[in-house]
Design a protein around this motif. Structure first.
Motif, PDB file in Angstrom:
ATOM      1  N   ASN A 110       0.821  -1.198   0.000  1.00  0.00           N
ATOM      2  CA  ASN A 110       0.000   0.000   0.000  1.00  0.00           C
ATOM      3  C   ASN A 110       0.863   1.258   0.000  1.00  0.00           C
ATOM      4  O   ASN A 110       0.500   2.257  -0.625  1.00  0.00           O
ATOM      5  CB  ASN A 110      -0.926   0.014   1.221  1.00  0.00           C
ATOM      6  N   GLN A 146      -6.050  -0.326   6.150  1.00  0.00           N
ATOM      7  CA  GLN A 146      -6.512  -1.506   5.419  1.00  0.00           C
ATOM      8  C   GLN A 146      -5.618  -2.717   5.678  1.00  0.00           C
ATOM      9  O   GLN A 146      -6.091  -3.836   5.790  1.00  0.00           O
ATOM     10  CB  GLN A 146      -6.595  -1.213   3.923  1.00  0.00           C
ATOM     11  N   ILE A 149      -6.704  -3.876   9.113  1.00  0.00           N
ATOM     12  CA  ILE A 149      -8.030  -4.520   9.092  1.00  0.00           C
ATOM     13  C   ILE A 149      -7.948  -5.917   8.486  1.00  0.00           C
ATOM     14  O   ILE A 149      -8.523  -6.880   8.997  1.00  0.00           O
ATOM     15  CB  ILE A 149      -9.023  -3.657   8.274  1.00  0.00           C
ATOM     16  N   PHE A 150      -7.219  -6.016   7.381  1.00  0.00           N
ATOM     17  CA  PHE A 150      -7.103  -7.322   6.722  1.00  0.00           C
ATOM     18  C   PHE A 150      -6.489  -8.337   7.679  1.00  0.00           C
ATOM     19  O   PHE A 150      -6.953  -9.473   7.790  1.00  0.00           O
ATOM     20  CB  PHE A 150      -6.224  -7.180   5.467  1.00  0.00           C
ATOM     21  N   ASN A 208     -10.678  -0.030  -1.512  1.00  0.00           N
ATOM     22  CA  ASN A 208     -10.036   1.102  -0.851  1.00  0.00           C
ATOM     23  C   ASN A 208      -8.814   1.564  -1.620  1.00  0.00           C
ATOM     24  O   ASN A 208      -8.602   2.770  -1.818  1.00  0.00           O
ATOM     25  CB  ASN A 208      -9.622   0.719   0.572  1.00  0.00           C
ATOM     26  N   ARG A 254     -12.788  -5.428   0.066  1.00  0.00           N
ATOM     27  CA  ARG A 254     -12.575  -4.255   0.919  1.00  0.00           C
ATOM     28  C   ARG A 254     -11.183  -3.663   0.674  1.00  0.00           C
ATOM     29  O   ARG A 254     -11.028  -2.460   0.474  1.00  0.00           O
ATOM     30  CB  ARG A 254     -12.723  -4.665   2.382  1.00  0.00           C
ATOM     31  N   LEU A 255     -10.192  -4.534   0.653  1.00  0.00           N
ATOM     32  CA  LEU A 255      -8.821  -4.069   0.398  1.00  0.00           C
ATOM     33  C   LEU A 255      -8.707  -3.472  -0.990  1.00  0.00           C
ATOM     34  O   LEU A 255      -8.213  -2.356  -1.178  1.00  0.00           O
ATOM     35  CB  LEU A 255      -7.846  -5.243   0.572  1.00  0.00           C
ATOM     36  N   VAL A 306      -5.080   5.411   4.986  1.00  0.00           N
ATOM     37  CA  VAL A 306      -5.951   4.338   4.496  1.00  0.00           C
ATOM     38  C   VAL A 306      -5.146   3.061   4.266  1.00  0.00           C
ATOM     39  O   VAL A 306      -5.576   1.963   4.626  1.00  0.00           O
ATOM     40  CB  VAL A 306      -6.682   4.779   3.205  1.00  0.00           C
TER      41      VAL A 306
END
Lengths: 63, 279
Positions: free
Chosen positions: B117, B259, B262-263, B201, B197-198, B255
């Protein structure tokens, strides 16, 4: 329930609702295609939503 | 700069990043060796950056694990802080006393996603790998294999399937109604949404960055009035846009980290739910 468990639980509940719509809505759509009708899709969608909500209540309603 | 380098590094006026308006086309990969024909087109710049990210992850943790001492050096302190973050806030919270077996995977996963990311904000790459959905699906597949594997290893196939498809306290009459939903939710929808979701985003974030940066650059480069707007106004708008693009970059940094976190959290939770004693 800690914060992360809460995130997981919330996403899981959404996942159940999506699954309900997908599965029973999909069955309704297939039935409509096979039988040349138009009412099974909405019936399936509603049934799927009801089933999804039922699972959510059954799993998480007691807490 | 030509040849291989121009296919690896996005340069102005080259590759897919120069298109206006930015679209899904802007996310196309460039094959590294177009001369070899389409059967080698999988060997592209985005695969390269994913591999580079993997190498960075391996090198970083090997470096951190070298020459460990009881009184940590500054380097070791950094590594331990990082390690503790994943261990304490993700693995131990979700998995309880079983966490140790899954910790290496979770740490590798978090670092790998985060670095990929970060590639979205850093020069040379300027592209978050997971804004290509295939890479996100790949990670979700690994998570899927992990939590199902852990569940089957602990409970055996039959018991595990029963646990995953049948919540306690459902009357027999409703089994036919509930089992397909549980199955769909646990084995298909949840890993699928994990990947989406990943992907979404990173995709949306990169698109916004492109709109701001490329659009502002175009406005700044204007030399004659367009649509009745004077040049000075267009250039001012472009300048403000460039300044705001830094805010967008900062947002994307946030973000990207969230992310990745969260993952990893959800992967740990999935494993936890498949090896949990009861629901």
């Amino acid at each position: 329930m800690d914060e992360q468990g809460g995130v997981d639980q919330g996403l899981r509940i959404i996942s159940y609702l999506i699954s309900g719509l997908l599965f029973y809505g999909g069955l309704g759509w297939l039935a409509d295609r096979a039988l040349n009708t138009t009412f099974w899709l909405p019936v399936g969608l509603i049934l799927g939503t009801v089933a999804g909500i039922y699972i959510v209540i059954k799993r998480y309603g007691r807490a | 700069m030509g040849g291989l380098a121009s296919r690896l590094i996005p340069l102005e006026g080259e590759g897919d990043h120069s298109g206006w308006p930015p679209s899904a086309e802007s996310f196309n990969s460039r094959p590294l060796f177009p001369d070899l024909g389409p059967q080698f087109s999988w060997l592209n710049n985005h695969l390269t950056q994913a591999v580079i990210a993997a190498i960075i992850v391996i090198a970083f943790w090997l470096w951190m694990a070298r020459r460990q001492t009881v009184v940590p050096s500054r380097k070791q302190f950094l590594g331990e802080q990082f390690y503790n973050l994943i261990r304490n806030t993700i693995a131990r919270d979700a998995l309880g006393h079983d966490y140790r077996r899954f910790l290496p995977y979770l740490i590798a996963l978090f670092t790998f996603i985060w670095i990929n990311n970060l590639f979205g904000q850093f020069f040379l790459f300027m592209f978050p790998t997971f804004s290509k959905i295939g890479y996100a699906y790949g990670l979700a597949l690994l998570t899927w294999l992990l939590y199902n594997g852990a569940g089957i290893a602990k409970w055996g196939f039959g018991t595990y399937m029963r646990k995953m498809t049948l919540p306690e306290g459902v009357p027999k009459a409703l089994w036919a109604l509930i089992i397909p939903l549980e199955f769909l939710s646990n084995f298909i929808v949840r890993p699928f949404t994990l990947a989406l979701r990943l992907f979404a985003n990173m995709f949306a974030g990169h698109l916004v960055v492109m709109v701001f940066v490329i659009g502002s650059t175009m406005l700044l480069a204007m030399t004659e009035p367009a649509n009745g707007f004077p040049v000075a106004l267009l250039k001012t708008a472009g300048g403000i846009g460039i300044v705001f693009s830094f805010a967008i970059f900062a947002l994307e940094l946030l973000v990207g980290a969230i992310q990745a976190y969260i993952f990893t959290v959800l992967t740990a939770q999935y494993v936890a739910s498949s090896i949990a004693e009861s629901h």
